[in-house]
Motif scaffolding. Structure first.
Motif, PDB file in Angstrom:
ATOM      1  N   HIS A   3      54.351  36.553  79.152  1.00 22.73           N
ATOM      2  CA  HIS A   3      53.705  37.772  77.348  1.00 22.73           C
ATOM      3  C   HIS A   3      54.842  38.458  77.450  1.00 22.73           C
ATOM      4  CE1 HIS A   3      52.199  40.229  74.599  1.00 22.73           C
ATOM      5  NE2 HIS A   3      52.076  41.033  75.498  1.00 22.73           N
ATOM      6  N   ASP A   4      55.107  39.136  78.894  1.00 17.37           N
ATOM      7  CA  ASP A   4      56.905  40.685  78.839  1.00 17.37           C
ATOM      8  C   ASP A   4      57.867  39.920  78.558  1.00 17.37           C
ATOM      9  OD1 ASP A   4      54.724  41.820  81.639  1.00 17.37           O
ATOM     10  OD2 ASP A   4      54.628  42.669  79.477  1.00 17.37           O
ATOM     11  N   LEU A   5      57.715  38.874  79.153  1.00 12.33           N
ATOM     12  CA  LEU A   5      59.656  37.803  79.118  1.00 12.33           C
ATOM     13  C   LEU A   5      59.360  37.899  77.354  1.00 12.33           C
ATOM     14  CD1 LEU A   5      59.638  35.466  81.630  1.00 12.33           C
ATOM     15  CD2 LEU A   5      60.993  37.447  80.656  1.00 12.33           C
ATOM     16  N   GLU A   6      58.596  37.906  76.727  1.00  9.85           N
ATOM     17  CA  GLU A   6      58.920  37.357  75.537  1.00  9.85           C
ATOM     18  C   GLU A   6      60.089  38.628  74.388  1.00  9.85           C
ATOM     19  OE1 GLU A   6      55.629  35.945  72.610  1.00  9.85           O
ATOM     20  OE2 GLU A   6      55.325  34.382  73.849  1.00  9.85           O
ATOM     21  N   ILE A   7      59.827  39.160  74.726  1.00  7.71           N
ATOM     22  CA  ILE A   7      61.309  40.772  74.467  1.00  7.71           C
ATOM     23  C   ILE A   7      62.089  40.597  74.750  1.00  7.71           C
ATOM     24  CG2 ILE A   7      59.166  43.014  74.814  1.00  7.71           C
ATOM     25  CD1 ILE A   7      61.127  43.245  77.286  1.00  7.71           C
ATOM     26  N   PHE A   8      61.925  38.785  75.816  1.00 10.35           N
ATOM     27  CA  PHE A   8      63.790  37.935  75.759  1.00 10.35           C
ATOM     28  C   PHE A   8      63.331  36.835  75.612  1.00 10.35           C
ATOM     29  CE2 PHE A   8      62.666  41.648  78.891  1.00 10.35           C
ATOM     30  CZ  PHE A   8      63.354  42.013  78.790  1.00 10.35           C
ATOM     31  N   PRO A   9      63.136  36.674  74.179  1.00  4.58           N
ATOM     32  CA  PRO A   9      63.147  35.142  73.272  1.00  4.58           C
ATOM     33  C   PRO A   9      63.380  33.790  74.135  1.00  4.58           C
ATOM     34  CG  PRO A   9      63.622  36.663  72.092  1.00  4.58           C
ATOM     35  CD  PRO A   9      63.754  37.148  73.023  1.00  4.58           C
ATOM     36  N   LEU A  10      65.282  34.448  74.451  1.00  3.11           N
ATOM     37  CA  LEU A  10      66.219  33.920  74.722  1.00  3.11           C
ATOM     38  C   LEU A  10      66.274  33.121  76.237  1.00  3.11           C
ATOM     39  CD1 LEU A  10      68.441  31.199  74.236  1.00  3.11           C
ATOM     40  CD2 LEU A  10      70.098  32.862  73.907  1.00  3.11           C
ATOM     41  N   LEU A  11      65.612  33.858  77.019  1.00  2.00           N
ATOM     42  CA  LEU A  11      65.380  33.296  78.435  1.00  2.00           C
ATOM     43  C   LEU A  11      64.172  32.799  78.965  1.00  2.00           C
ATOM     44  CD1 LEU A  11      66.113  34.557  81.674  1.00  2.00           C
ATOM     45  CD2 LEU A  11      64.770  36.212  80.553  1.00  2.00           C
ATOM     46  N   SER A  12      63.344  33.811  78.102  1.00  2.00           N
ATOM     47  CA  SER A  12      62.005  33.117  78.173  1.00  2.00           C
ATOM     48  C   SER A  12      62.003  30.926  77.659  1.00  2.00           C
ATOM     49  CB  SER A  12      60.985  33.336  76.802  1.00  2.00           C
ATOM     50  OG  SER A  12      59.943  32.905  76.845  1.00  2.00           O
ATOM     51  N   TYR A  13      63.088  31.315  77.180  1.00  2.00           N
ATOM     52  CA  TYR A  13      62.886  29.531  76.173  1.00  2.00           C
ATOM     53  C   TYR A  13      63.742  29.000  77.136  1.00  2.00           C
ATOM     54  CZ  TYR A  13      64.422  25.770  73.460  1.00  2.00           C
ATOM     55  OH  TYR A  13      64.482  24.425  72.956  1.00  2.00           O
ATOM     56  N   VAL A  14      64.948  29.343  77.774  1.00  2.00           N
ATOM     57  CA  VAL A  14      65.554  28.444  79.025  1.00  2.00           C
ATOM     58  C   VAL A  14      64.438  28.129  80.104  1.00  2.00           C
ATOM     59  CG1 VAL A  14      67.383  29.184  80.605  1.00  2.00           C
ATOM     60  CG2 VAL A  14      67.275  29.303  77.958  1.00  2.00           C
ATOM     61  N   ALA A  24      55.703  29.574  80.816  1.00  2.00           N
ATOM     62  CA  ALA A  24      54.876  28.666  79.564  1.00  2.00           C
ATOM     63  C   ALA A  24      55.834  28.964  78.651  1.00  2.00           C
ATOM     64  CB  ALA A  24      53.287  29.428  79.672  1.00  2.00           C
ATOM     65  N   PRO A  25      55.732  28.034  77.650  1.00  2.00           N
ATOM     66  CA  PRO A  25      56.654  28.311  76.663  1.00  2.00           C
ATOM     67  C   PRO A  25      56.383  29.372  75.569  1.00  2.00           C
ATOM     68  CG  PRO A  25      55.356  26.436  76.480  1.00  2.00           C
ATOM     69  CD  PRO A  25      54.848  27.002  77.493  1.00  2.00           C
ATOM     70  N   PRO A  26      58.002  29.374  74.691  1.00  2.00           N
ATOM     71  CA  PRO A  26      57.547  31.229  73.988  1.00  2.00           C
ATOM     72  C   PRO A  26      56.562  31.071  72.677  1.00  2.00           C
ATOM     73  CG  PRO A  26      59.650  30.160  74.382  1.00  2.00           C
ATOM     74  CD  PRO A  26      58.949  29.307  74.804  1.00  2.00           C
ATOM     75  N   SER A  27      55.338  31.964  72.345  1.00  2.11           N
ATOM     76  CA  SER A  27      55.362  31.297  70.649  1.00  2.11           C
ATOM     77  C   SER A  27      55.617  30.779  70.161  1.00  2.11           C
ATOM     78  CB  SER A  27      54.350  33.124  70.438  1.00  2.11           C
ATOM     79  OG  SER A  27      54.990  33.371  70.216  1.00  2.11           O
ATOM     80  N   SER A  33      61.715  32.055  65.366  1.00  2.00           N
ATOM     81  CA  SER A  33      62.984  32.857  64.977  1.00  2.00           C
ATOM     82  C   SER A  33      64.291  32.521  65.894  1.00  2.00           C
ATOM     83  CB  SER A  33      62.102  34.074  65.510  1.00  2.00           C
ATOM     84  OG  SER A  33      63.508  35.043  65.654  1.00  2.00           O
ATOM     85  N   LEU A  34      63.518  31.518  67.096  1.00  2.00           N
ATOM     86  CA  LEU A  34      65.047  30.648  68.035  1.00  2.00           C
ATOM     87  C   LEU A  34      65.961  29.914  67.053  1.00  2.00           C
ATOM     88  CD1 LEU A  34      63.556  31.081  71.528  1.00  2.00           C
ATOM     89  CD2 LEU A  34      65.081  32.237  71.054  1.00  2.00           C
ATOM     90  N   ALA A  35      64.636  29.507  66.523  1.00  2.00           N
ATOM     91  CA  ALA A  35      65.558  28.256  65.878  1.00  2.00           C
ATOM     92  C   ALA A  35      65.863  28.662  65.052  1.00  2.00           C
ATOM     93  CB  ALA A  35      64.551  27.050  65.566  1.00  2.00           C
ATOM     94  N   ASN A  36      65.818  29.730  63.735  1.00  2.00           N
ATOM     95  CA  ASN A  36      66.620  30.131  62.672  1.00  2.00           C
ATOM     96  C   ASN A  36      68.028  30.459  63.181  1.00  2.00           C
ATOM     97  OD1 ASN A  36      64.923  29.557  61.229  1.00  2.00           O
ATOM     98  ND2 ASN A  36      63.310  31.508  60.900  1.00  2.00           N
TER      99      ASN A  36
END
Length: 463
Positions: A3-14, A24-27, A33-36
């Motif tokens: 949950h804390d890592l979602e403030i770093f979305p790209l890092l969370s995704y990778v 876990a995958p991002p929400s 948002s990342l796709a856009n």
């Protein structure tokens, strides 16, 4: 932590794509948002570049970050800093009293500083991933020029040509077009010594492929679709950056040779032995493998295995099932390999065994059963049994030494069994025990068929 890592979305995704089991995958909202923002994020070359750029220290950083607990409330931090300033300005307090009063406030401030420090590390990494993404996308734009030879071959196929062998080694290739999978008649493909970071999933279309050489590239993973290459006989992925092999590789049931040496493998697929029943040569040296999966003992066709320079802690108990094995190199596992299972003596066809540079102190008692063993290397081991002078002679000398030791052990055990049995028969047991021992000594009937000696009538009368 996730949950804390979602403030770093790209890092969370990778992180999720590099290790789905641990992250876990991002929400869905974050993923949209990342796709856009990063429309080519799902491109295999791009995601491979991002995964490769993650530093090896990220695991430790995330562990500490997740162990810190909630970040202090900003108002509480501001108030704590004000309190510390007031205490330090209060001249009526002794230094000891001031330090005591400060302690609780200092703890809050320090926790905030630690949070800020680790968040800065992750923020910097997020920015670095953005730059890596831009660089990877830029590389993609020039991909057609790099792959002109590949495109020429594909065009030849589209024009009705038949291509069975392609050698694109030493071409500095960075990526392969998906259309590569259309060359359905391809039997041999050499992509060694390039700069490939990934293989397209469409490689599964090479249904007749028998030889695939991917050595000396920059691959960090192999696609699951590689398991659809049912005719693949030789696979060479040595000299890459692989940390694992896909479980689907067990479906390549025609594989005869697999070379995955000089990578970063920490294990082999759990089911690898159940599928690769025809595998004859397995080269996995210069990795970080700690254990062999039990399924490996089902590879009844395996004749050669080289696993030197790993971190192997031991062999499966069922290793003796590999009755076709002729050569096994387990050297240079250093402090990790300390013993061998007794079942190693079931390797009836073993001719060469290299155990040098390990921590083996004792060979299994049944070692003498390796009747075909011709070459044995036990250098640089703290051997206690058999003695070093025997090891220095030959494999035959070691086997003979172990054979004699085995026979002595059997005789000792038989004698102990007789003594124990007589003890359990009660007070009169000493008489029959003594009689059997004397009879054995004077008849020679219990040792290797020796000729009987005449009985001593005096002793017979006394007994």
């Amino acid at each position: 932590m996730d949950h804390d890592l979602e403030i770093f979305p790209l890092l969370s995704y990778v992180l999720h794509h590099s290790d789905p089991a641990s992250h876990a995958p991002p929400s869905p909202t974050i993923q949209q948002s990342l796709a856009n923002r990063y429309p080519l994020l799902t491109n295999p070359y791009v995601i491979s570049s991002l995964i490769e750029s993650i530093p090896s220290t990220i695991t430790q950083t995330l562990y500490v970050f997740g162990s810190l607990g909630p970040r202090p409330d900003p108002l509480a931090v501001s108030s704590a800093r004000s309190k510390i300033a007031e205490i330090r300005e209060n001249d009526s307090l002794s230094p000891e009293d001031a330090a005591k009063e400060e302690q609780v406030y200092v703890t809050v401030v320090r926790l905030e500083e630690v949070h800020e420090g680790y968040e800065k590390q992750l923020r910097d990494l997020e920015e670095q991933l953005c730059r890596v993404y831009a660089s990877a996308v830029e590389s993609l734009s020039g991909g057609d020029e790099v792959n002109e030879e590949v495109l020429a071959v594909i065009k030849e196929v589209e024009d009705g040509g038949v291509v069975e062998r392609i050698d694109l080694s030493d071409r500095e290739l960075k990526l392969l077009p998906d259309a590569l999978g259309k060359i359905v008649g391809l039997v041999s493909l050499n992509l060694s010594r390039n700069n490939l970071k990934f293989l397209p999933d469409t490689i599964s279309g090479l249904e007749k492929l028998e030889e695939l050489d991917l050595s000396s590239n920059r691959l960090v993973s192999l696609p699951d679709s590689i398991g659809m290459l049912l005719n693949l006989r030789i696979l060479n992925v040595t000299g890459n950056k692989l940390t694992s092999l896909p479980e689907s590789i067990a479906q390549c049931r025609s594989l005869v040779e697999l070379d995955a040496s000089f990578n970063n493998l920490t294990s082999l697929p759990a089911n690898i032995g159940y599928g690769l029943l025809n595998l004859e040569r397995l080269s996995i040296q210069l990795n970080k493998i700690r254990f062999f999966p039990n399924s490996m003992c089902e590879m009844r066709s395996l004749r050669y295995i080289d696993a030197h320079m790993n971190e192997i802690h031991g062999l499966p108990i069922a290793i003796g099932r590999l009755t076709s094995l002729e050569v096994m190199n387990l050297s240079s596992n250093f402090s990790d390999l300390t013993e061998l299972p007794d079942t190693i003596s079931d390797l009836a066809n073993l001719r060469e065994l290299d155990l040098s540079n390990n921590q083996i102190r004792v060979l299994p008692n049944s070692f003498f059963r390796l009747e075909k063993l011709e070459k044995l290397n036990l250098d640089q081991n703290p051997l206690e049994f058999p003695p070093q002078e025997m090891v220095n002679q030959s494999a035959e000398a070691v086997r003979e030494f172990m054979r004699k030791r085995w026979e002595e052990m059997v005789e000792e055990e038989q004698l102990r069994s007789v003594i124990e049995a007589e003890k359990q028969r009660g007070a009169t047991g000493w008489l029959s025990w003594g009689s059997s021992i004397v009879t054995s000594l004077f008849s020679g009937g219990t040792h290797g068929g020796a000729a009987k000696k005449p009985k001593d009538s005096f002793l017979d009368e006394q007994l």
